[in-house]
Design an enzyme around this catalytic site. Structure first.
Site, mmCIF file in Angstrom:
data_model
loop_
_atom_site.group_PDB
_atom_site.id
_atom_site.type_symbol
_atom_site.label_atom_id
_atom_site.label_comp_id
_atom_site.label_asym_id
_atom_site.label_seq_id
_atom_site.Cartn_x
_atom_site.Cartn_y
_atom_site.Cartn_z
ATOM 1 N N ASP A 49 -5.713 -5.362 -8.306
ATOM 2 C CA ASP A 49 -4.362 -5.702 -7.893
ATOM 3 C C ASP A 49 -3.972 -6.999 -8.634
ATOM 4 O OD1 ASP A 49 -2.044 -5.996 -6.105
ATOM 5 O OD2 ASP A 49 -3.216 -7.638 -5.262
ATOM 6 N N ASP A 51 -0.961 -9.634 -7.634
ATOM 7 C CA ASP A 51 -0.531 -10.791 -6.843
ATOM 8 C C ASP A 51 -1.583 -11.192 -5.818
ATOM 9 O OD1 ASP A 51 2.097 -11.098 -7.979
ATOM 10 O OD2 ASP A 51 2.638 -9.245 -6.957
ATOM 11 N N SER A 161 -0.322 -2.622 -9.659
ATOM 12 C CA SER A 161 0.456 -3.526 -8.811
ATOM 13 C C SER A 161 1.736 -2.897 -8.283
ATOM 14 C CB SER A 161 0.821 -4.769 -9.629
ATOM 15 O OG SER A 161 1.727 -5.569 -8.920
#
Ligand code: TMP
Length: 286
Positions: A49, A51, A161
């Site tokens: 991922d 963030d 993402s």
């Protein structure tokens, strides 16, 4: 149970208070590490991922920005409108009382409204470049070195993402100052018109709770929203043969990122932000 609690309390690594790792089942983790080592780099892939996983959650005491909330549109009215959506939907994203299917619908609603505001506000690539330049965003320590090592060993990295692909790319450009031939981005990708204004988004929206639906796409380079995988061509089948996975995430939905793979061994690392007895718990493996 008490036993589980004892396993969870096992703190590995490494002297620094801010780098605590909790391992659910240390024996199992050791077995997985040995199996992955034995099979070698040719069998491995990394799915991460973006963030708060690859990027820092805290930067000099401030909350690091995400690919969404670093974005400053030229017309500030749109930033306010997107923030209003964030204030409403973000608490729902983490509300344990909302059943997952209901929550998924709310997330679709949020993403679609946000994307619509970006289009309506006529976002330009120039605004993206300026926003990234001014953003509070940084990769976690060691990310660049990890990518370099994986590139050297020929291990693919998929950045998966629910944020915005174009912004992630710009963050890589501005903060790492180089590209990696082993790194691919699967995320919401923008289409700009001839005047350089955002016109639409490619393919199906990826939000925090449907990453598993898109997991198969990562092995399908020619799929609409996976342009970044174009050029991988024959690597589609080679990715499928990489049956050992290091999965990095910060959200329960991130566990779905490897669903499209028939993996043999998976180590999942979750970056957590709990505060226990004054200690920030950074990471847990299982
Ligand atoms: P991910 O990068 O971890 O996959 O998730 C994207 C995050 O972006 C998710 O936690 C919610 C957040 N987000 C915003 O901050 N603003 C928005 O407008 C939207 C749609 C999502």
């Amino acid at each position: 149970s008490g036993k589980n609690q004892a396993q969870m309390e096992q703190v590995v690594v490494n002297g620094s208070e801010s780098h605590l790792v909790v391992v659910d089942n240390p024996n199992l983790l050791q077995k997985k590490i040995s199996a992955i080592r034995l099979a070698g780099p040719a069998k491995l892939q990394v799915i991460a991922d973006f963030d708060a996983t690859l990027t820092k959650y805290w930067i000099n005491g401030c909350r690091g920005q995400s690919s969404h909330n670093l974005l400053q549109q030229e017309d500030p009215e749109y930033n306010v409108k997107r923030q209003t959506l964030y204030d409403y939907y973000h608490p729902l994203e983490f509300d344990p009382a909302i059943p997952l299917d209901e929550k998924a619908k709310l997330m679709v609603e949020w993403w679609e409204k946000t994307h619509a505001l970006l289009i309506e506000g006529g976002l330009t690539y120039n605004a993206i470049q300026n926003s990234v330049a001014e953003a509070t965003i940084a990769f976690r320590d060691g990310v660049t070195e990890l990518f370099e090592l994986l590139e050297e060993k020929g291990v693919p990295v998929l950045i998966f993402s629910a944020g915005l692909a174009d912004i992630i790319e710009e963050v890589l450009k501005q903060k790492v100052h180089r590209s990696f031939k082993n790194v691919r981005i699967v995320s919401n990708r923008m289409v700009f018109d001839e005047n350089g204004r955002l016109q639409s988004f490619k393919g199906k929206t990826i939000h925090v709770l449907n990453k598993n639906e898109h997991a198969l796409d990562m092995a399908a380079p020619l799929h609409d929203h996976c342009d970044d995988l174009n050029g991988l061509g024959d690597e589609k089948s080679s990715l499928k043969k990489r049956t050992n996975v290091l999965l990095l995430g910060d959200h329960i939905g991130d566990l779905g990122m490897s669903d499209g793979l028939d993996y043999e061994t998976r180590i999942s690392v979750g970056f957590l932000f709990l505060h226990r007895a004054g200690v920030r718990l950074q990471c847990c493996c299982c």
